[in-house]
Design a protein around this motif. Structure first.
Motif, mmCIF file in Angstrom:
data_model
loop_
_atom_site.group_PDB
_atom_site.id
_atom_site.type_symbol
_atom_site.label_atom_id
_atom_site.label_comp_id
_atom_site.label_asym_id
_atom_site.label_seq_id
_atom_site.Cartn_x
_atom_site.Cartn_y
_atom_site.Cartn_z
ATOM 1 N N GLN A 1 15.471 -59.988 -1.600
ATOM 2 C CA GLN A 1 15.919 -60.480 -2.900
ATOM 3 C C GLN A 1 15.950 -59.393 -3.969
ATOM 4 O O GLN A 1 16.687 -59.521 -4.944
ATOM 5 C CB GLN A 1 15.017 -61.631 -3.374
ATOM 6 C CG GLN A 1 15.093 -62.884 -2.528
ATOM 7 C CD GLN A 1 16.385 -63.661 -2.718
ATOM 8 O OE1 GLN A 1 17.281 -63.246 -3.448
ATOM 9 N NE2 GLN A 1 16.506 -64.803 -2.062
ATOM 10 N N GLN B 1 21.968 -64.532 -3.178
ATOM 11 C CA GLN B 1 21.589 -64.217 -1.802
ATOM 12 C C GLN B 1 21.712 -65.451 -0.914
ATOM 13 O O GLN B 1 21.987 -65.347 0.275
ATOM 14 C CB GLN B 1 20.140 -63.698 -1.779
ATOM 15 C CG GLN B 1 19.727 -63.042 -0.487
ATOM 16 C CD GLN B 1 20.204 -61.603 -0.407
ATOM 17 O OE1 GLN B 1 20.810 -61.097 -1.322
ATOM 18 N NE2 GLN B 1 19.958 -60.968 0.710
ATOM 19 N N ASP B 2 21.494 -66.604 -1.484
ATOM 20 C CA ASP B 2 21.553 -67.862 -0.742
ATOM 21 C C ASP B 2 22.332 -68.871 -1.567
ATOM 22 O O ASP B 2 21.765 -69.566 -2.408
ATOM 23 C CB ASP B 2 20.151 -68.390 -0.462
ATOM 24 C CG ASP B 2 19.355 -67.450 0.431
ATOM 25 O OD1 ASP B 2 19.744 -67.286 1.586
ATOM 26 O OD2 ASP B 2 18.362 -66.885 -0.046
ATOM 27 N N SER C 1 28.111 -62.256 -3.206
ATOM 28 C CA SER C 1 27.555 -63.165 -2.204
ATOM 29 C C SER C 1 27.210 -62.338 -0.973
ATOM 30 O O SER C 1 27.664 -61.201 -0.831
ATOM 31 C CB SER C 1 28.561 -64.258 -1.842
ATOM 32 O OG SER C 1 28.038 -65.112 -0.824
ATOM 33 N N ARG D 1 30.784 -68.048 2.676
ATOM 34 C CA ARG D 1 30.074 -68.591 1.510
ATOM 35 C C ARG D 1 30.793 -68.195 0.229
ATOM 36 O O ARG D 1 30.984 -69.002 -0.678
ATOM 37 C CB ARG D 1 28.638 -68.059 1.471
ATOM 38 C CG ARG D 1 27.672 -68.716 2.411
ATOM 39 C CD ARG D 1 26.289 -68.107 2.211
ATOM 40 N NE ARG D 1 25.276 -68.766 3.027
ATOM 41 C CZ ARG D 1 24.001 -68.429 3.026
ATOM 42 N NH1 ARG D 1 23.597 -67.443 2.242
ATOM 43 N NH2 ARG D 1 23.131 -69.060 3.785
ATOM 44 N N THR E 1 23.077 -59.132 3.671
ATOM 45 C CA THR E 1 21.625 -58.969 3.670
ATOM 46 C C THR E 1 21.214 -57.998 4.773
ATOM 47 O O THR E 1 21.682 -58.111 5.909
ATOM 48 C CB THR E 1 20.932 -60.324 3.918
ATOM 49 O OG1 THR E 1 21.410 -61.275 2.979
ATOM 50 C CG2 THR E 1 19.423 -60.189 3.800
ATOM 51 N N GLY F 1 25.619 -73.852 3.329
ATOM 52 C CA GLY F 1 24.537 -72.875 3.293
ATOM 53 C C GLY F 1 24.005 -72.516 4.661
ATOM 54 O O GLY F 1 23.747 -71.347 4.958
ATOM 55 N N HIS F 2 23.818 -73.520 5.526
ATOM 56 C CA HIS F 2 23.300 -73.256 6.861
ATOM 57 C C HIS F 2 24.391 -72.792 7.814
ATOM 58 O O HIS F 2 24.145 -71.954 8.693
ATOM 59 C CB HIS F 2 22.632 -74.514 7.433
ATOM 60 C CG HIS F 2 21.212 -74.664 7.021
ATOM 61 N ND1 HIS F 2 20.628 -75.880 6.733
ATOM 62 C CD2 HIS F 2 20.229 -73.742 6.824
ATOM 63 C CE1 HIS F 2 19.357 -75.704 6.395
ATOM 64 N NE2 HIS F 2 19.093 -74.417 6.448
ATOM 65 N N GLN G 1 25.827 -68.323 7.776
ATOM 66 C CA GLN G 1 24.551 -67.643 7.621
ATOM 67 C C GLN G 1 24.693 -66.126 7.586
ATOM 68 O O GLN G 1 25.525 -65.548 8.287
ATOM 69 C CB GLN G 1 23.618 -68.015 8.770
ATOM 70 C CG GLN G 1 22.893 -69.327 8.591
ATOM 71 C CD GLN G 1 21.762 -69.231 7.594
ATOM 72 O OE1 GLN G 1 21.344 -68.154 7.211
ATOM 73 N NE2 GLN G 1 21.262 -70.383 7.172
ATOM 74 N N PRO H 1 21.273 -64.293 7.494
ATOM 75 C CA PRO H 1 19.830 -64.326 7.217
ATOM 76 C C PRO H 1 19.180 -62.951 7.274
ATOM 77 O O PRO H 1 19.626 -62.061 8.007
ATOM 78 C CB PRO H 1 19.288 -65.227 8.334
ATOM 79 C CG PRO H 1 20.252 -65.036 9.457
ATOM 80 C CD PRO H 1 21.602 -64.822 8.819
#
Length: 387
Positions: free
Chosen positions: A18, A113-114, A140, A145, A164, A287-288, A291, A293
């Motif tokens: 983050q 980030q999410d 993003s 997303r 990320t 969101g899921h 991904q 992650p």
């Protein structure tokens, strides 16, 4: 440049994703003041001579008002000469929704980030939409997303995509055969030499498809070991209790190991001794489904092969780079089959995956765009916002 970075609290024991932009920009020579609500002064995931950590007290509603006033005074007076304000995360937007109106001579960047699921968190969504439509740039961490966010919020430009990932300079642990042997011994596996360690990458939890994973695990040969890591104290005990109750129903008496309360460094060390990393998510929304992650970067930097939900973005990554196998995360038999495909060759793939991660998936591979954003030279720059 002088940057005011307002985001989530940092900690030496937490994942750094983050605040990665703050770390990267400070290491690039920019002066960054990292303001957050909560956190401890002097405690940050990584140090830099150009980064100043300024946590604000978080204790009740009054501290929220004090934070709002602090941010307003800081921006209004701008004694520090901030040229860029960088906001990280939807939870920050209620405190800074006014920025585009009062800080028009300062470049404003919003980074999610999410991305929040539509209508699932209406309060934050209201402020995020207002803010994202009025700042100079939106970032993003995943293309789909970002595409959805643009349409749903009515943004004038596509968000910039910054995946990320851990930076190349982040110290990765050396694989410890002794630590691996201790986990295998705790699991009760009879033949340690043939053991395959599966890292769940989190606690036993429904939104990580843990019940389905455990049912899949019950279908696997005895050489497989499943490791859950989770929070300490009461919450971690609840997760473990739920898992143990499910194990009893499945007649699983061993081969499942629990680790709780790990720091980020300890978590990476745990990943370093594993073979397979699980990336399972429910298909319950944007969101899921789309991904990117932090665990993806953490796993492959340690050379783990992957088993993931068969969602478009994850499947493309795994197929393109030969990182593992995908499955229907709602179906234990499908999860078990994917693990069987990956398990026998996981140790042989370790070095290749680690090298691939360092070449293709480190934070720096995409972070060059940050300099363009803070300088205002990125092609989607909106000069009409600045007066």
């Amino acid at each position: 440049m002088k940057i005011l970075y307002y985001g989530y609290p940092s900690s030496a024991g937490k994942a750094p994703h983050q605040e990665m932009a703050a770390l990267h920009l400070s290491r690039m020579g920019h002066s960054v003041d990292h303001v957050c609500w909560g956190g401890k002064k002097g405690d940050h995931s990584s140090s830099s001579e150009n980064l100043t950590y300024l946590p604000q007290q978080k204790k009740g509603i009054l501290s929220a008002v004090q934070l709002l006033l602090f941010l307003f005074r800081t921006v209004w007076r701008n004694k520090n000469g901030y040229e860029v304000i960088y906001v990280q995360g939807a939870q920050q937007t209620p405190f800074v929704f006014w920025l585009p109106l009062f800080a028009r001579r300062i470049r404003i960047i919003y980074h999610t980030q999410d991305y929040l699921e539509p209508r699932r968190h209406r309060f934050y969504e209201l402020f995020e939409k207002w803010f994202a439509r009025r700042v100079h740039y939106v970032i993003s961490n995943e293309m789909n997303r970002g595409r959805f966010m643009k349409s749903y919020y009515g943004l004038s430009h596509m968000p910039v995509i910054l995946r990320t990932g851990l930076p190349i300079w982040w110290e990765m642990p050396t694989r410890s055969e002794e630590s691996r042997s201790l986990v295998i011994e705790e699991s009760g596996v009879s033949d340690p030499d043939t053991a395959v360690l599966i890292l769940a990458g989190g606690p036993y939890r429904g939104d990580r498809m843990s019940p389905q994973l455990l049912e899949a695990f019950a279908l696997l040969p005895d050489r497989y070991v499943l490791v859950f890591n989770g929070p300490a104290m009461a919450q971690g005990k609840e997760c473990r209790k739920a898992c143990e109750m499910h194990m009893k129903q499945l007649n699983l008496s061993n081969r499942v190991v629990f680790r709780a309360g790990l720091t980020f460094e300890e978590l990476l060390r745990l990943y370093s001794i594993g073979d397979i990393g699980m990336l399972l998510y429910p298909n319950d929304g944007i969101g899921h489904y789309y991904q990117c992650p932090g665990r993806f970067s953490e796993y492959i930097r340690n050379g783990l092969s992957l088993v993931a939900s068969n969602f478009q973005g994850l499947e493309l990554l795994l197929l393109k780079y030969n990182l593992g196998a995908v499955c229907n995360a709602d179906d234990p038999a499908s999860i078990a089959e994917a693990i069987r495909l990956v398990g026998p060759n996981a140790s042989e793939q370790r070095n290749r995956i680690r090298q691939l991660a360092e070449n293709e998936f480190v934070y720096e591979s995409e972070a060059g765009v940050l300099n363009e954003l803070i300088q205002g030279t990125y092609k989607q720059f909106k000069p009409s916002v600045i007066t």
